[in-house]
Write a protein that holds these residues in place. Sequence first.
Motif, PDB file in Angstrom:
ATOM      1  N   ILE A   1       0.836  -1.204   0.000  1.00 11.31           N
ATOM      2  CA  ILE A   1       0.000   0.000   0.000  1.00 11.31           C
ATOM      3  C   ILE A   1       0.868   1.250   0.000  1.00 11.31           C
ATOM      4  CG2 ILE A   1      -1.685   1.315   1.347  1.00 11.31           C
ATOM      5  CD1 ILE A   1      -2.693  -1.496   2.364  1.00 11.31           C
ATOM      6  N   ILE A   2       1.910   1.244   0.812  1.00 10.48           N
ATOM      7  CA  ILE A   2       2.811   2.401   0.875  1.00 10.48           C
ATOM      8  C   ILE A   2       3.526   2.589  -0.457  1.00 10.48           C
ATOM      9  CG2 ILE A   2       4.941   3.239   1.960  1.00 10.48           C
ATOM     10  CD1 ILE A   2       3.814   1.997   4.587  1.00 10.48           C
ATOM     11  N   ASP A   3       3.948   1.486  -1.054  1.00 14.03           N
ATOM     12  CA  ASP A   3       4.590   1.554  -2.368  1.00 14.03           C
ATOM     13  C   ASP A   3       3.635   2.120  -3.413  1.00 14.03           C
ATOM     14  OD1 ASP A   3       6.838   1.007  -4.104  1.00 14.03           O
ATOM     15  OD2 ASP A   3       5.626  -0.614  -4.950  1.00 14.03           O
ATOM     16  N   LEU A   4       2.375   1.670  -3.393  1.00  7.25           N
ATOM     17  CA  LEU A   4       1.366   2.216  -4.321  1.00  7.25           C
ATOM     18  C   LEU A   4       1.171   3.704  -4.100  1.00  7.25           C
ATOM     19  CD1 LEU A   4      -1.462  -0.486  -4.329  1.00  7.25           C
ATOM     20  CD2 LEU A   4      -0.154   0.291  -6.294  1.00  7.25           C
ATOM     21  N   ARG A   5       1.086   4.095  -2.841  1.00  7.96           N
ATOM     22  CA  ARG A   5       0.872   5.514  -2.515  1.00  7.96           C
ATOM     23  C   ARG A   5       2.032   6.353  -3.040  1.00  7.96           C
ATOM     24  NH1 ARG A   5      -1.352   5.826   2.923  1.00  7.96           N
ATOM     25  NH2 ARG A   5      -3.353   5.989   1.912  1.00  7.96           N
ATOM     26  N   GLN A   6       3.257   5.843  -2.934  1.00  9.92           N
ATOM     27  CA  GLN A   6       4.421   6.579  -3.424  1.00  9.92           C
ATOM     28  C   GLN A   6       4.421   6.666  -4.950  1.00  9.92           C
ATOM     29  OE1 GLN A   6       7.661   4.430  -1.650  1.00  9.92           O
ATOM     30  NE2 GLN A   6       7.466   5.482   0.320  1.00  9.92           N
ATOM     31  N   LYS A   7       3.953   5.612  -5.623  1.00 14.53           N
ATOM     32  CA  LYS A   7       3.958   5.581  -7.086  1.00 14.53           C
ATOM     33  C   LYS A   7       2.862   6.431  -7.702  1.00 14.53           C
ATOM     34  CE  LYS A   7       5.993   1.013  -7.674  1.00 14.53           C
ATOM     35  NZ  LYS A   7       5.752  -0.388  -8.024  1.00 14.53           N
ATOM     36  N   VAL A   8       1.649   6.375  -7.116  1.00 13.34           N
ATOM     37  CA  VAL A   8       0.504   7.018  -7.773  1.00 13.34           C
ATOM     38  C   VAL A   8      -0.104   8.163  -6.978  1.00 13.34           C
ATOM     39  CG1 VAL A   8      -0.066   4.949  -9.080  1.00 13.34           C
ATOM     40  CG2 VAL A   8      -1.165   5.348  -6.879  1.00 13.34           C
ATOM     41  N   GLY A   9       0.415   8.441  -5.801  1.00 13.11           N
ATOM     42  CA  GLY A   9      -0.136   9.533  -5.006  1.00 13.11           C
ATOM     43  C   GLY A   9      -1.256   9.064  -4.101  1.00 13.11           C
ATOM     44  N   HIS A  10      -2.402   9.716  -4.198  1.00 10.14           N
ATOM     45  CA  HIS A  10      -3.542   9.452  -3.312  1.00 10.14           C
ATOM     46  C   HIS A  10      -4.181   8.094  -3.585  1.00 10.14           C
ATOM     47  CE1 HIS A  10      -7.069  10.211  -0.897  1.00 10.14           C
ATOM     48  NE2 HIS A  10      -7.849   9.962  -1.942  1.00 10.14           N
ATOM     49  N   ILE A  11      -4.496   7.379  -2.519  1.00 10.43           N
ATOM     50  CA  ILE A  11      -5.234   6.112  -2.614  1.00 10.43           C
ATOM     51  C   ILE A  11      -6.662   6.372  -2.152  1.00 10.43           C
ATOM     52  CG2 ILE A  11      -5.491   3.829  -1.573  1.00 10.43           C
ATOM     53  CD1 ILE A  11      -2.491   3.587  -1.567  1.00 10.43           C
ATOM     54  N   GLN A  12      -7.613   5.906  -2.946  1.00  8.45           N
ATOM     55  CA  GLN A  12      -9.028   6.102  -2.615  1.00  8.45           C
ATOM     56  C   GLN A  12      -9.493   5.002  -1.666  1.00  8.45           C
ATOM     57  OE1 GLN A  12     -10.540   6.056  -6.612  1.00  8.45           O
ATOM     58  NE2 GLN A  12     -10.439   8.288  -6.783  1.00  8.45           N
ATOM     59  N   SER A  13      -9.258   5.214  -0.373  1.00  6.11           N
ATOM     60  CA  SER A  13      -9.544   4.205   0.646  1.00  6.11           C
ATOM     61  C   SER A  13     -11.015   3.831   0.707  1.00  6.11           C
ATOM     62  CB  SER A  13      -9.106   4.706   2.024  1.00  6.11           C
ATOM     63  OG  SER A  13      -7.772   5.102   2.005  1.00  6.11           O
ATOM     64  N   GLU A  14     -11.889   4.845   0.674  1.00  4.84           N
ATOM     65  CA  GLU A  14     -13.330   4.595   0.780  1.00  4.84           C
ATOM     66  C   GLU A  14     -13.823   3.760  -0.401  1.00  4.84           C
ATOM     67  OE1 GLU A  14     -12.000   7.721   0.710  1.00  4.84           O
ATOM     68  OE2 GLU A  14     -12.287   8.440   2.769  1.00  4.84           O
ATOM     69  N   LYS A  15     -13.452   4.184  -1.588  1.00 15.71           N
ATOM     70  CA  LYS A  15     -13.899   3.501  -2.804  1.00 15.71           C
ATOM     71  C   LYS A  15     -13.382   2.063  -2.847  1.00 15.71           C
ATOM     72  CE  LYS A  15     -14.173   4.408  -7.770  1.00 15.71           C
ATOM     73  NZ  LYS A  15     -13.749   5.309  -8.849  1.00 15.71           N
ATOM     74  N   ALA A  16     -12.113   1.859  -2.540  1.00 18.11           N
ATOM     75  CA  ALA A  16     -11.531   0.521  -2.556  1.00 18.11           C
ATOM     76  C   ALA A  16     -12.213  -0.379  -1.530  1.00 18.11           C
ATOM     77  CB  ALA A  16     -10.034   0.596  -2.287  1.00 18.11           C
ATOM     78  N   SER A  17     -12.496   0.147  -0.347  1.00 18.48           N
ATOM     79  CA  SER A  17     -13.131  -0.643   0.715  1.00 18.48           C
ATOM     80  C   SER A  17     -14.545  -1.039   0.339  1.00 18.48           C
ATOM     81  CB  SER A  17     -13.147   0.147   2.025  1.00 18.48           C
ATOM     82  OG  SER A  17     -11.842   0.453   2.441  1.00 18.48           O
ATOM     83  N   VAL A  18     -15.335  -0.090  -0.153  1.00 12.19           N
ATOM     84  CA  VAL A  18     -16.731  -0.379  -0.516  1.00 12.19           C
ATOM     85  C   VAL A  18     -16.801  -1.373  -1.671  1.00 12.19           C
ATOM     86  CG1 VAL A  18     -18.850   0.631  -1.461  1.00 12.19           C
ATOM     87  CG2 VAL A  18     -17.657   1.780   0.400  1.00 12.19           C
ATOM     88  N   VAL A  19     -15.984  -1.179  -2.688  1.00  9.63           N
ATOM     89  CA  VAL A  19     -15.996  -2.096  -3.838  1.00  9.63           C
ATOM     90  C   VAL A  19     -15.571  -3.496  -3.413  1.00  9.63           C
ATOM     91  CG1 VAL A  19     -14.913  -2.598  -6.064  1.00  9.63           C
ATOM     92  CG2 VAL A  19     -15.741  -0.298  -5.579  1.00  9.63           C
ATOM     93  N   ALA A  20     -14.548  -3.610  -2.555  1.00  9.43           N
ATOM     94  CA  ALA A  20     -14.112  -4.921  -2.072  1.00  9.43           C
ATOM     95  C   ALA A  20     -15.235  -5.607  -1.296  1.00  9.43           C
ATOM     96  CB  ALA A  20     -12.870  -4.777  -1.198  1.00  9.43           C
TER      97      ALA A  20
END
Length: 188
Positions: free
Chosen positions: A28-47
């Motif tokens: 997750i930290i690596d993704l955040r560094q590569k692409v910036g903001h992570i959409q936590s709410e959207k990812a959680s609801v879709v999962a």
Amino acid sequence: MHLDFKEIATASMILFAVIDIVGSIPIIIDLRQKVGHIQSEKASVVAMIIMIVFLFVGESILNLIGIDVNSFAIAGSLIIFFLAIEMILGIQLYKDDAPNTASIVPLAFPLIAGAGTMTSLLSLRSEYAVENIIVAIIVNIILVYAVLKLSVKIEKILGSGGLAVLRKVFGVILLAIAIKLFKTNVGF
């Protein structure tokens, strides 16, 4: 509706170990560094939606292609076994290509609601009441959301050594779960 705290707790622990959101903090930290903001709410609801839908239609899909839940559970126990081996030994048996964005695809699927999670859901369905599994999914999604939001702070608190120990502990738990699922569905 028959809510059973023991079933909810057990299913929650199984899903927590399979999803391994704490062990995924480095990803997750690596993704955040590569692409910036992570959409936590959207990812959680879709999962959560993916998991609940699969809980209900997964068995129908299997029946459509002629596979019984026990066979799927045995196959799933093997997947969970290999996930546990990855966690315990620190090796990578399966490699995904690096994502371009941190939207739904790398987080909601396959990181949170991946093959191991889907397999576990069907395996749990063969042993527990559906409403207890849904509560376990919701409990885990709340934890996933919290970890996604607090991943940087969690990494600072635990440090790389703490994360490694936690990952190995959950790997051993997952290994025991895989063996239990295998034994239950083979009929030893």
